[in-house]
Design an enzyme around this catalytic site. Structure first.
Site, PDB file in Angstrom:
ATOM      1  N   ARG A 126     -40.152  28.691  61.224  1.00 39.47           N
ATOM      2  CA  ARG A 126     -39.136  29.392  60.683  1.00 39.47           C
ATOM      3  C   ARG A 126     -38.875  30.703  61.516  1.00 39.47           C
ATOM      4  NH1 ARG A 126     -38.656  31.083  55.871  1.00 39.47           N
ATOM      5  NH2 ARG A 126     -39.897  29.048  55.207  1.00 39.47           N
ATOM      6  N   LYS A 163     -21.423  24.058  73.742  1.00 39.07           N
ATOM      7  CA  LYS A 163     -20.460  23.774  74.840  1.00 39.07           C
ATOM      8  C   LYS A 163     -21.215  23.899  76.170  1.00 39.07           C
ATOM      9  CE  LYS A 163     -18.343  23.495  70.957  1.00 39.07           C
ATOM     10  NZ  LYS A 163     -17.577  24.343  70.220  1.00 39.07           N
TER      11      LYS A 163
END
Ligand SMILES: *Cc1c(COP(=O)(O)O)cnc(C)c1O
Length: 407
Positions: free
Chosen positions: A70, A221
């Site tokens: 993490r 994207k």
């Protein structure tokens, strides 16, 4: 190295002269694991220490290395370094999605009684997060029209800490004058400027060099570019990125190393893909503008676009998204989309596949027709994200479909 290939003779040259090299090589430290040329996927949740003394030294800040997933992962870090180099930032922090990058960044930078200014036409979920969530924590927000610098300046109060803008915007491809927005900081030194540059990519625009403090991309994207991953990144000044990364360690929206590998691989061809998409999208926009079934086209590469001059001045390519309004009804537009054989009906943009969507019934489906009209989403508006297929095939698909619309 050659400069960025211009999409038209009128556009300015890109500032970086080695974009293709950076896409392939930047942030790609040669690991000795298996002598791999590619960056290995460090598929591990935690990292071993040689002894408890080593672990103690690490916690005391005497060493800097991976410790627990993490807090960081080598595959993810390699992708972060690549992204930082591409946008000219000191550091970058990757997230599990673009929205994860947006929300964690805003939470890291804003506190109770702060004020944030947002430009309209910005990503709907970002707007909703500010309006519905941040306000619950005592952060005030003002929405100003995209492209209206005077309105933006007028909205600034002594409590304004952040301007959030997007460039180019969705679906009208408005281009932000980032340098003009950044100049407001001379009057308000504590103000930071955040630009969501997902539609521009680091190939077409460099917001940090124009005065922005942080740039965000939905890597889902163009950066990933293959519709096979979700990721988001924030890039900029090391101090600010470190604040955001610290909160990421708490909120936990880390990117999986497998997705980081796919992202690294995708970015290697980013400049190739985007340059081609710039070129094809300009050709498609010109074709659409000349077609009788098309009422109007929104593309910053066309002289008819309100921000054309600004785009020519501040971008090195106009992007791969073209929006246009058909001379037909909502249903007629839906039928036209359904008749496409090459373009795939799907949300999202920036991938190798040409995607097409109708904002009125897709991205803005939950609004009433009146609400859509208020923000300028026409019923027969279409958003096309040009892929890397042959230009002639993309145009032929559209030509065939538009030919069925009777005007
Ligand atoms: C898609 C998108 C986002 C959100 O990114 P996700 O990766 O889908 O979470 C944010 N901003 C813009 C401009 C986008 O296009």
């Amino acid at each position: 190295m050659p400069a960025v290939v211009s999409v038209s003779s009128t556009i300015s040259e890109g500032s970086s002269s080695s974009l293709h090299t950076a896409c392939v090589r930047a942030g790609q430290p040669r690991q000795d694991a298996l002598n791999a040329v590619t960056t290995p996927i460090a598929c591990t949740a935690t990292f071993a220490f040689g002894s408890s003394t080593e672990l103690r030294d690490h916690f005391e800040g005497k060493t800097s290395r991976e410790e627990y997933g993490r807090y960081g992962n080598p595959t993810v870090s390699a992708a972060e370094q690549k992204l930082a180099v591409l946008d000219g930032g000191e550091d970058a922090s990757l997230f599990a999605s673009g929205m994860n990058a947006v929300t964690t960044t805003l939470l890291a930078l804003l506190k109770k009684d702060d004020h944030v200014v947002l430009t309209s036409d910005c990503y709907r979920r970002t707007r909703l997060f500010v309006k519905n969530i941040l306000t619950r924590f005592g952060v005030a927000a003002t929405l100003v029209p995209a492209g209206d610098i005077a309105a933006l300046e007028a909205a600034i109060t002594p409590d304004t800490r952040l301007v959030v803008t997007e460039s180019p915007t969705n679906p009208y491809l408005r281009v932000a004058d980032i340098a003009a927005i950044a100049r407001i900081k001379t009057k308000q030194p504590r103000l930071k400027v955040l630009v969501d540059a997902t539609f521009a990519t680091p190939i077409n625009q460099k917001p940090l060099s124009q005065g922005a403090d942080l740039v965000i991309h939905s890597c889902t994207k163009y950066l990933g570019g293959h519709n096979d991953l979700l990721a988001g990144v924030v890039i900029g000044d090391a101090g600010l990125v470190s604040l955001v990364r610290d909160l990421r360690s708490v909120l936990g929206g880390v990117l999986d190393p497998h997705a980081a590998y796919l992202l690294l691989r995708g970015i290697k061809t980013l400049a190739l893909r985007v340059e081609r998409q710039n070129k094809t999208a300009l050709a498609v926009a010109r074709f659409l503008e000349a077609h009788p079934a098309v009422e109007c086209v929104f593309y910053p590469g066309l002289p008819s676009h309100p921000d054309h001059a600004l785009a020519v001045r501040t971008m090195s390519g106009f992007g791969g998204v073209v929006s246009f309004v058909l001379r037909t009804t909502l249903e007629g537009t839906a039928r036209a989309l359904d008749a496409c054989q090459l373009a795939t009906v799907a949300p999202s943009l920036g991938s190798v596949e040409t995607l097409i969507e109708q904002p009125a019934i897709m991205s803005h489906y939950e609004m009433t027709p009146e609400e859509r009209a208020a923000i300028g989403i026409r019923e027969s508006l279409v958003r096309l994200s040009v892929g890397i297929e042959d230009e002639a095939d993309i145009v032929a698909d559209l030509e065939r479909v538009l030919g069925t619309i009777t005007v």
